[in-house]
Design an enzyme around this catalytic site. Sequence first.
Site, PDB file in Angstrom:
ATOM      1  N   HIS A   1      -7.949  -5.353  -0.470  1.00  0.00           N
ATOM      2  CA  HIS A   1      -6.792  -4.484  -0.333  1.00  0.00           C
ATOM      3  C   HIS A   1      -5.655  -5.148   0.440  1.00  0.00           C
ATOM      4  CE1 HIS A   1      -4.366  -0.915  -0.054  1.00  0.00           C
ATOM      5  NE2 HIS A   1      -4.416  -0.927   1.267  1.00  0.00           N
TER       6      HIS A   1
ATOM      7  N   SER B   1       0.835  -1.200   0.000  1.00  0.00           N
ATOM      8  CA  SER B   1       0.000   0.000   0.000  1.00  0.00           C
ATOM      9  C   SER B   1       0.876   1.259   0.000  1.00  0.00           C
ATOM     10  CB  SER B   1      -0.961  -0.043   1.195  1.00  0.00           C
ATOM     11  OG  SER B   1      -1.980   0.921   1.060  1.00  0.00           O
TER      12      SER B   1
ATOM     13  N   ASP C   1     -10.225  -4.476  -4.393  1.00  0.00           N
ATOM     14  CA  ASP C   1      -9.579  -3.531  -3.487  1.00  0.00           C
ATOM     15  C   ASP C   1     -10.423  -2.257  -3.437  1.00  0.00           C
ATOM     16  OD1 ASP C   1      -7.933  -1.667  -2.208  1.00  0.00           O
ATOM     17  OD2 ASP C   1      -6.102  -2.500  -3.086  1.00  0.00           O
TER      18      ASP C   1
END
Length: 254
Positions: free
Chosen positions: A228, A101, A198
Amino acid sequence: MTETRYLELPDGRRIAHRFTPGTGPTIVFLPGYMSDMAGSKATALFDMAQASGRPCLLLDYSGCGESPGDFAEGTLSRWRDEVLAVIAAAGLEQVVLVGSSMGGWLMLMVAEALAADSPDKVKGLIGVAAAPDFTEWGIAQMDKNVLADGEAIWEDNPYGPEPTPTYPGFWADGQVNLLLERQIAFDGPVRLLHGQRDDDVPWDISTRLAERLRSADVQVTLIKDGDHRLSRESDIHLLLRTVAEMVLAREPVA
């Protein structure tokens, strides 16, 4: 040395990190926003490295996990410099950077910084739902105006009871470190893993990133039912396999 140690920086910041030695390039895991080295992906990588005799470095950015400090003071540039300092202090000769991320954004910033001094320092990059430029595409214009006025914003947190803050310093620093509108100066292999379910980072961010990377050796893997976090057993297995393939990959014969 697998217990938590601390690197003290000149300004007094103490960066928590764990290291397991071994042969070959060092796997360096960069966690996401408000995450730390105790997460499932970081732990799985560390365990795999120990079991296979490969070196691995985990760390917590200042204000996160076991690293003391005020999270509100954190910025991408500040955390990038902490990662570079830990890598330098550990004397790592070659690394494979794995970023999750926000850690995927940091991964790119760290790679460019390392490659500028030593082109062969970074063997490869692996992004997991990499989120470069999320201060641009991930924040509504109304909230950007609030941040530009020096006020923090707070958003619902699907992963915990407390809302997720974005501080004006972090946002402003993100805006001067945007990557997706320029060529990203990295020439080594890159593997990008992204779930198509996601809800935090659209999967087309990985395809946009692939286009911006200067490297010709970029592969995007989309997990149709992946979210995610990509922290299911099958997702972790995919990550470990991807990392192992890159760590063990031989240099091309001239």
